[in-house]
Scaffold this motif. Structure first.
Motif, PDB file in Angstrom:
ATOM      1  N   ARG A 250       0.956  -4.671  36.151  1.00 19.94           N
ATOM      2  CA  ARG A 250       1.707  -4.215  37.066  1.00 19.94           C
ATOM      3  C   ARG A 250       2.235  -2.901  37.306  1.00 19.94           C
ATOM      4  NH1 ARG A 250       6.205  -7.431  39.570  1.00 19.94           N
ATOM      5  NH2 ARG A 250       7.644  -6.220  40.794  1.00 19.94           N
ATOM      6  N   ARG A 251       2.439  -1.957  36.244  1.00 12.32           N
ATOM      7  CA  ARG A 251       2.835  -0.613  36.149  1.00 12.32           C
ATOM      8  C   ARG A 251       1.569   0.025  36.701  1.00 12.32           C
ATOM      9  NH1 ARG A 251       4.753   1.665  30.494  1.00 12.32           N
ATOM     10  NH2 ARG A 251       6.632   0.515  31.122  1.00 12.32           N
ATOM     11  N   TRP A 252       0.506  -0.405  36.268  1.00 13.49           N
ATOM     12  CA  TRP A 252      -0.788   0.360  36.484  1.00 13.49           C
ATOM     13  C   TRP A 252      -1.450  -0.093  37.730  1.00 13.49           C
ATOM     14  CZ3 TRP A 252      -1.986  -1.332  30.868  1.00 13.49           C
ATOM     15  CH2 TRP A 252      -1.465  -0.653  29.963  1.00 13.49           C
ATOM     16  N   GLY A 253      -0.804  -0.841  38.379  1.00 14.04           N
ATOM     17  CA  GLY A 253      -1.536  -1.252  39.706  1.00 14.04           C
ATOM     18  C   GLY A 253      -2.428  -2.378  39.731  1.00 14.04           C
ATOM     19  N   VAL A 254      -2.880  -3.279  38.833  1.00 15.32           N
ATOM     20  CA  VAL A 254      -3.743  -4.174  38.652  1.00 15.32           C
ATOM     21  C   VAL A 254      -3.200  -5.638  38.558  1.00 15.32           C
ATOM     22  CG1 VAL A 254      -5.583  -2.506  37.985  1.00 15.32           C
ATOM     23  CG2 VAL A 254      -4.049  -3.772  36.235  1.00 15.32           C
ATOM     24  N   ALA A 255      -1.998  -5.945  38.289  1.00 17.69           N
ATOM     25  CA  ALA A 255      -1.551  -7.162  37.988  1.00 17.69           C
ATOM     26  C   ALA A 255      -1.967  -8.159  39.181  1.00 17.69           C
ATOM     27  CB  ALA A 255       0.120  -7.129  37.926  1.00 17.69           C
ATOM     28  N   ASP A 256      -1.855  -7.819  40.254  1.00 16.95           N
ATOM     29  CA  ASP A 256      -2.256  -8.676  41.492  1.00 16.95           C
ATOM     30  C   ASP A 256      -3.798  -8.909  41.584  1.00 16.95           C
ATOM     31  OD1 ASP A 256       0.357  -8.827  42.634  1.00 16.95           O
ATOM     32  OD2 ASP A 256       0.133  -7.380  43.987  1.00 16.95           O
ATOM     33  N   ARG A 257      -4.219  -8.119  41.078  1.00 10.80           N
ATOM     34  CA  ARG A 257      -6.112  -8.252  41.125  1.00 10.80           C
ATOM     35  C   ARG A 257      -6.386  -9.348  40.031  1.00 10.80           C
ATOM     36  NH1 ARG A 257      -5.329  -2.703  42.216  1.00 10.80           N
ATOM     37  NH2 ARG A 257      -6.428  -1.773  44.165  1.00 10.80           N
ATOM     38  N   ILE A 258      -5.582  -9.246  38.860  1.00  7.03           N
ATOM     39  CA  ILE A 258      -5.738 -10.365  37.670  1.00  7.03           C
ATOM     40  C   ILE A 258      -5.581 -11.655  38.307  1.00  7.03           C
ATOM     41  CG2 ILE A 258      -4.934 -10.862  35.468  1.00  7.03           C
ATOM     42  CD1 ILE A 258      -4.686  -7.739  34.774  1.00  7.03           C
ATOM     43  N   ARG A 259      -4.195 -11.786  39.027  1.00  8.88           N
ATOM     44  CA  ARG A 259      -4.051 -12.865  39.451  1.00  8.88           C
ATOM     45  C   ARG A 259      -5.067 -13.784  40.579  1.00  8.88           C
ATOM     46  NH1 ARG A 259       1.317 -10.900  38.892  1.00  8.88           N
ATOM     47  NH2 ARG A 259       1.192 -10.155  41.032  1.00  8.88           N
ATOM     48  N   ALA A 260      -5.675 -12.636  41.178  1.00  7.04           N
ATOM     49  CA  ALA A 260      -6.587 -13.068  42.106  1.00  7.04           C
ATOM     50  C   ALA A 260      -8.082 -13.088  41.585  1.00  7.04           C
ATOM     51  CB  ALA A 260      -6.665 -11.886  43.412  1.00  7.04           C
ATOM     52  N   THR A 261      -8.339 -13.071  40.441  1.00  5.69           N
ATOM     53  CA  THR A 261      -9.846 -13.379  39.718  1.00  5.69           C
ATOM     54  C   THR A 261     -10.314 -14.283  39.986  1.00  5.69           C
ATOM     55  OG1 THR A 261      -8.699 -13.459  37.603  1.00  5.69           O
ATOM     56  CG2 THR A 261      -9.453 -11.288  38.148  1.00  5.69           C
ATOM     57  N   GLY A 262      -9.526 -15.487  39.998  1.00  7.23           N
ATOM     58  CA  GLY A 262     -10.212 -16.949  40.435  1.00  7.23           C
ATOM     59  C   GLY A 262      -9.748 -18.188  39.530  1.00  7.23           C
ATOM     60  N   TRP A 263      -8.580 -17.860  38.856  1.00  2.00           N
ATOM     61  CA  TRP A 263      -8.167 -19.419  38.158  1.00  2.00           C
ATOM     62  C   TRP A 263      -7.406 -19.986  39.309  1.00  2.00           C
ATOM     63  CZ3 TRP A 263      -8.652 -21.683  33.824  1.00  2.00           C
ATOM     64  CH2 TRP A 263      -7.886 -22.752  33.538  1.00  2.00           C
ATOM     65  N   PRO A 264      -7.856 -21.329  39.453  1.00  3.63           N
ATOM     66  CA  PRO A 264      -7.154 -22.210  40.313  1.00  3.63           C
ATOM     67  C   PRO A 264      -5.768 -22.451  40.180  1.00  3.63           C
ATOM     68  CG  PRO A 264      -9.152 -23.137  39.632  1.00  3.63           C
ATOM     69  CD  PRO A 264      -8.643 -22.036  38.689  1.00  3.63           C
ATOM     70  N   GLY A 265      -4.951 -22.153  41.451  1.00  4.19           N
ATOM     71  CA  GLY A 265      -3.539 -22.208  41.202  1.00  4.19           C
ATOM     72  C   GLY A 265      -3.187 -23.417  41.059  1.00  4.19           C
TER      73      GLY A 265
END
Length: 536
Positions: free
Chosen positions: A60-75
């Motif tokens: 989150r600090r490095w600005g990539v947490a949202d991208r990790i959540r969006a990589t493809g694991w089905p919610g």
């Protein structure tokens, strides 16, 4: 063969998740760096599956947490852990963790763990760091040797595509090059084994339609309890049709190594009760070692991640311990390079991080032994009243043995505290890390607004949280400024946050850990400034 000279501040050897996390921290701080990775970045057999909550806070600090959540694991995919005689067979015990979409928020973190296997995570981090020639990550580039000097490290490397040689001059070199770590060995740092080496097989396979067939019985991880051969996890890797099965390999893996010589497809079919299409993609044999390097620093050469520590994957602490290494090391290297670090600051990386690895190793090994030593009576396989009784008894034993701790361990991810010369303790009675800003511990999370956490205040430099006024604030700020130490003061009027932090003044380091706290600002502000930067 041409020789290309390069100069950088930090040379990172190893482009796995930990090396790239360190690169992201240095990029965040404006430090020049280069990453050497001998592979082409392709992962044919992914390993790590879950990014832990503290790692997610750092991303989150490095600005990539949202991208990790969006990589493809089905919610909507279940995150449950189930112990079964076979996938689709008898269920013995289940831990219900909901799904990424419906799990309740956690009071102590804004960033719950996220399923993101390494074949998704690695490319994402590489893109953020930047691949050569436009970025500092050089793939297919092998470190050959390095020489340490008082003021620099000189390394030579080979481009494995065209054979050209690079000579790299760096202020520091960090080995993030895995458990075998040529950097660690070349630096002469020992990492003795703490427990017996064990051998396992991982089988990667596709099972189209299996998730749909399972329906409400779906899970993230299935621990097989099928005597005499299967007792290790089968986990979903993408939430769709990609799975990985772990079984005992040749050698001393435990009491039931019979599956070691069985072919992969037969082994997978034994693990799944349904007659469903299966395709084995790959398998590999790997050696589980339990090691912590005897030191993390030798002059201008440092270690992080598996190069510094290897531990059982039970509990999911390995990569996440390494990412926290990167967060501790990154700001200290930046301070050294900026000229405001004292002589003790970089040494405190070893002092702070090595005990964390040792505790994580012991915790992970305890989880592994629980699985290996669990008695699996053959009666649990029976489709009868006797079988139901045997399964219920085994489930009760699992509950008593604390199996949940392997999959829900906030104390391991968040609860560690640094005891070092750059942390100022206060002798006050200790409370829980969730409800107190303990010196050396991660500063607690609290919401300051709909989308802003207290954690979002930390990172660039030191942050002084002021829950009261003081006529010494200007002197405190001046002491840091005079030494070139970045500091910002924030006045917080939120009574709930003040109640959580439990001190009128709390000084938080660039990595988000508490450096000092007090009921008043100290008269000797120079002592505080010099201590937390490693100059006392």
């Amino acid at each position: 063969m041409s020789r290309i000279p390069c100069t950088t501040d930090v040379l990172i050897v190893g482009g796995g998740p930990v090396g790239l996390a360190l690169a992201l921290d240095l990029k965040y701080r404006g430090v020049r760096f280069m990453v050497l990775e001998s592979s082409d970045g392709t992962l044919s057999h992914p390993r790590v599956g879950t990014v832990g909550p503290r790692s997610m806070e750092l991303f989150r600090r490095w600005g990539v947490a949202d991208r990790i959540r969006a990589t493809g694991w089905p919610g909507d995919h279940p995150l449950d852990i189930a112990w079964v005689t076979a996938v689709g067979g008898h269920e013995i015990h289940r831990l219900d963790f909901g799904t990424a979409d419906n799990r309740p928020p956690l009071a102590y973190t804004p960033e719950p763990e996220q399923v993101c296997p390494q074949h998704w995570l690695g490319p994402l981090l590489a893109r953020e760091v930047g691949v050569h020639p436009d970025g500092p990550l050089r793939r297919r580039c092998r470190l050959d040797r390095f020489t340490r000097y008082d003021d620099q490290v000189v390394a030579t490397a080979t481009d494995l595509d065209d054979g050209s040689r690079l000579t790299i001059r760096a202020r520091y070199l960090v080995g993030c090059d895995g458990a075998a770590s040529p950097v660690r060995k070349a630096a002469g740092i020992a990492a003795p084994a703490r427990y017996e080496t064990r051998v396992f097989r991982n089988i990667l396979f596709r099972a189209p339609g299996l998730r749909e067939r399972l329906g409400a019985r779906g899970a993230l991880v299935y621990f097989l309890t099928q005597p005499p051969t299967l007792r290790y996890p089968l986990r979903s890797m993408d939430g769709r049709d990609l799975y990985r099965l772990t079984v005992g390999g040749p050698g001393p893996v435990g009491p039931e190594p019979e599956a070691a010589g069985q072919d992969a497809l037969t082994t997978v079919r034994d693990a799944i009760r349904y007659d469903t299409p299966l395709e084995v993609l790959s398998e590999n044999v790997w050696h589980l070692t339990h090691r912590v390097a005897e030191r993390y620093r030798h002059g201008r050469v440092l270690l992080a991640g598996d190069a510094a520590h290897t531990l059982s994957p039970s509990g999911g602490f390995g990569m996440n311990t390494g990412i926290c290494d990167a967060a501790d090391l990154g700001w200290k290297l930046a301070a050294e390079l900026a000229g405001w670090a004292g002589p003790k600051l970089l040494d405190s990386y070893d002092t702070e991080r090595r005990p964390v690895a040792e505790r994580s190793l012991e915790e992970a090994n305890a989880h592994l032994l629980r699985t290996m030593r669990r008695e699996l009576p053959k009666e649990i396989l029976l489709d009868s009243t006797e079988g139901a009784r045997a399964r219920a008894k085994l489930s009760e034993g699992m509950e008593r043995s604390g199996v949940r701790r392997e999959f829900e361990s906030p104390d391991v991810h968040f609860g560690f505290r640094y005891v070092s010369p750059v942390v100022i303790g206060d002798g006050r009675r200790e409370r829980d890390w969730r409800t107190d800003a303990l010196p050396g511990a991660r500063a607690p999370h609290a919401w300051l607004g709909a989308d802003t956490s207290t954690l979002d205040l930390f990172g660039r430099g030191f942050r002084l949280l002021c829950f009261a006024d003081s006529d010494r604030l200007a002197a405190f700020e001046a002491a840091f400024a005079h030494r070139g130490v970045p500091l910002r003061a924030t006045r917080c009027h939120d009574a709930s946050v003040a109640g959580l932090y439990r001190s009128a003044f709390v000084l938080v380091r660039p990595d988000g850990h508490v450096a000092w706290r007090g009921a008043t600002l100290p008269r000797d502000v120079v002592r505080v400034a010099d201590t937390v930067r490693g100059a006392r």
